[in-house]
Write a protein that holds these residues in place. Sequence first.
Motif, PDB file in Angstrom:
ATOM      1  N   ARG A  38     -25.032  43.258  27.650  1.00  0.00           N
ATOM      2  CA  ARG A  38     -24.915  43.820  26.304  1.00  0.00           C
ATOM      3  C   ARG A  38     -24.936  45.344  26.333  1.00  0.00           C
ATOM      4  N   ASP A  39     -25.962  45.926  26.943  1.00  0.00           N
ATOM      5  CA  ASP A  39     -26.162  47.373  26.846  1.00  0.00           C
ATOM      6  C   ASP A  39     -25.344  48.159  27.864  1.00  0.00           C
ATOM      7  N   THR A  40     -25.214  47.667  29.077  1.00  0.00           N
ATOM      8  CA  THR A  40     -24.488  48.404  30.108  1.00  0.00           C
ATOM      9  C   THR A  40     -22.992  48.116  30.048  1.00  0.00           C
ATOM     10  N   LEU A  41     -22.611  46.819  30.011  1.00  0.00           N
ATOM     11  CA  LEU A  41     -21.183  46.481  29.940  1.00  0.00           C
ATOM     12  C   LEU A  41     -20.621  46.563  28.522  1.00  0.00           C
ATOM     13  N   GLY A  42     -21.475  46.490  27.519  1.00  0.00           N
ATOM     14  CA  GLY A  42     -21.011  46.597  26.135  1.00  0.00           C
ATOM     15  C   GLY A  42     -20.483  45.304  25.545  1.00  0.00           C
ATOM     16  N   PHE A  43     -20.829  44.167  26.131  1.00  0.00           N
ATOM     17  CA  PHE A  43     -20.370  42.887  25.602  1.00  0.00           C
ATOM     18  C   PHE A  43     -21.164  42.504  24.353  1.00  0.00           C
ATOM     19  N   GLU A  44     -20.530  41.702  23.510  1.00  0.00           N
ATOM     20  CA  GLU A  44     -21.195  41.149  22.327  1.00  0.00           C
ATOM     21  C   GLU A  44     -22.040  39.949  22.745  1.00  0.00           C
ATOM     22  N   VAL A  45     -23.158  39.772  22.075  1.00  0.00           N
ATOM     23  CA  VAL A  45     -23.965  38.572  22.287  1.00  0.00           C
ATOM     24  C   VAL A  45     -23.486  37.533  21.284  1.00  0.00           C
ATOM     25  N   ARG A  46     -23.063  36.396  21.782  1.00  0.00           N
ATOM     26  CA  ARG A  46     -22.507  35.341  20.922  1.00  0.00           C
ATOM     27  C   ARG A  46     -23.459  34.167  20.769  1.00  0.00           C
ATOM     28  N   GLY A  47     -24.441  34.109  21.622  1.00  0.00           N
ATOM     29  CA  GLY A  47     -25.415  33.040  21.537  1.00  0.00           C
ATOM     30  C   GLY A  47     -26.583  33.331  22.456  1.00  0.00           C
ATOM     31  N   ASP A  48     -27.760  32.887  22.059  1.00  0.00           N
ATOM     32  CA  ASP A  48     -28.960  33.044  22.874  1.00  0.00           C
ATOM     33  C   ASP A  48     -29.825  31.827  22.561  1.00  0.00           C
ATOM     34  N   VAL A  49     -29.743  30.834  23.427  1.00  0.00           N
ATOM     35  CA  VAL A  49     -30.378  29.549  23.163  1.00  0.00           C
ATOM     36  C   VAL A  49     -31.470  29.288  24.185  1.00  0.00           C
ATOM     37  N   GLY A  50     -32.647  28.957  23.698  1.00  0.00           N
ATOM     38  CA  GLY A  50     -33.751  28.616  24.575  1.00  0.00           C
ATOM     39  C   GLY A  50     -34.040  27.129  24.524  1.00  0.00           C
ATOM     40  N   TYR A  51     -34.478  26.597  25.664  1.00  0.00           N
ATOM     41  CA  TYR A  51     -34.843  25.185  25.738  1.00  0.00           C
ATOM     42  C   TYR A  51     -35.786  24.997  26.916  1.00  0.00           C
ATOM     43  N   GLN A  52     -36.965  24.499  26.665  1.00  0.00           N
ATOM     44  CA  GLN A  52     -37.971  24.204  27.690  1.00  0.00           C
ATOM     45  C   GLN A  52     -38.201  25.394  28.621  1.00  0.00           C
ATOM     46  N   GLY A  53     -38.367  26.581  28.039  1.00  0.00           N
ATOM     47  CA  GLY A  53     -38.677  27.771  28.807  1.00  0.00           C
ATOM     48  C   GLY A  53     -37.490  28.416  29.506  1.00  0.00           C
ATOM     49  N   MET A  54     -36.281  27.914  29.267  1.00  0.00           N
ATOM     50  CA  MET A  54     -35.074  28.480  29.865  1.00  0.00           C
ATOM     51  C   MET A  54     -34.187  29.056  28.757  1.00  0.00           C
ATOM     52  N   ARG A  55     -33.272  29.977  29.143  1.00  0.00           N
ATOM     53  CA  ARG A  55     -32.356  30.573  28.164  1.00  0.00           C
ATOM     54  C   ARG A  55     -30.929  30.571  28.679  1.00  0.00           C
ATOM     55  N   TRP A  56     -30.017  30.227  27.782  1.00  0.00           N
ATOM     56  CA  TRP A  56     -28.593  30.321  28.000  1.00  0.00           C
ATOM     57  C   TRP A  56     -28.094  31.409  27.049  1.00  0.00           C
ATOM     58  N   ILE A  57     -27.492  32.462  27.598  1.00  0.00           N
ATOM     59  CA  ILE A  57     -27.032  33.596  26.789  1.00  0.00           C
ATOM     60  C   ILE A  57     -25.514  33.675  26.923  1.00  0.00           C
ATOM     61  N   THR A  58     -24.822  33.640  25.805  1.00  0.00           N
ATOM     62  CA  THR A  58     -23.365  33.723  25.813  1.00  0.00           C
ATOM     63  C   THR A  58     -22.956  35.114  25.362  1.00  0.00           C
ATOM     64  N   VAL A  59     -22.144  35.785  26.178  1.00  0.00           N
ATOM     65  CA  VAL A  59     -21.672  37.142  25.898  1.00  0.00           C
ATOM     66  C   VAL A  59     -20.161  37.180  26.075  1.00  0.00           C
ATOM     67  N   GLY A  60     -19.540  38.208  25.500  1.00  0.00           N
ATOM     68  CA  GLY A  60     -18.106  38.364  25.686  1.00  0.00           C
ATOM     69  C   GLY A  60     -17.637  39.700  25.174  1.00  0.00           C
ATOM     70  N   PRO A  61     -16.427  40.083  25.585  1.00  0.00           N
ATOM     71  CA  PRO A  61     -15.883  41.370  25.168  1.00  0.00           C
ATOM     72  C   PRO A  61     -15.513  41.379  23.688  1.00  0.00           C
ATOM     73  N   ALA A  62     -15.781  42.506  23.039  1.00  0.00           N
ATOM     74  CA  ALA A  62     -15.398  42.665  21.626  1.00  0.00           C
ATOM     75  C   ALA A  62     -13.890  42.471  21.498  1.00  0.00           C
ATOM     76  N   GLY A  63     -13.470  41.847  20.443  1.00  0.00           N
ATOM     77  CA  GLY A  63     -12.052  41.634  20.194  1.00  0.00           C
ATOM     78  C   GLY A  63     -11.465  40.453  20.951  1.00  0.00           C
ATOM     79  N   GLN A  64     -12.260  39.754  21.714  1.00  0.00           N
ATOM     80  CA  GLN A  64     -11.803  38.568  22.441  1.00  0.00           C
ATOM     81  C   GLN A  64     -12.770  37.411  22.173  1.00  0.00           C
ATOM     82  N   PRO A  65     -12.786  36.928  20.944  1.00  0.00           N
ATOM     83  CA  PRO A  65     -13.798  35.942  20.561  1.00  0.00           C
ATOM     84  C   PRO A  65     -13.687  34.593  21.270  1.00  0.00           C
ATOM     85  N   HIS A  66     -12.569  34.329  21.914  1.00  0.00           N
ATOM     86  CA  HIS A  66     -12.408  33.023  22.559  1.00  0.00           C
ATOM     87  C   HIS A  66     -12.682  33.059  24.062  1.00  0.00           C
TER      88      HIS A  66
END
Length: 136
Positions: free
Chosen positions: A23-51
């Motif tokens: 997010r901060d160094t590469l400048g990607f957007e955060v699209r999701g941040d999901v936690g489950y049983q002490g673990m996290r899945w974070i979805t990021v991607g470039p601005a303007g490329q939502p797919h």
Amino acid sequence: MDVIIHSSYLPHDDPDAALAFYRDTLGFEVRGDVGYQGMRWITVGPAGQPHTSIVLHPPAADPGITDDERRTITEMMAKGTYAGINLATKDLDGTFERLQAGDADVVQEPTDQPYGVRDCAFRDPAGNLIRIQQLP
């Protein structure tokens, strides 16, 4: 046929460090941040490329992985040999300078490769190799 790359997966062993890098160094957007049983899945991607996204995931979350495989994954991540991704930019030198100023782990400065591309390389906080190529 109309097929796109929707998401790619890279492991992380520190979700906060991974989030800060992508997010901060590469400048990607955060699209999701999901936690489950002490673990996290974070979805990021470039601005303007939502797919197009990268899912940063806990590497050993798959219930089918054995303890020996978990150890191997941990060892490979520590050496930086487990996973990687190729990105591209119109301004390779400017991107390199921004990443270097953000304390990214430089593997290779911008270089004209003998196979016809100009690229540089970094490691993210989990050791994943990030190669960035110059777009024509």
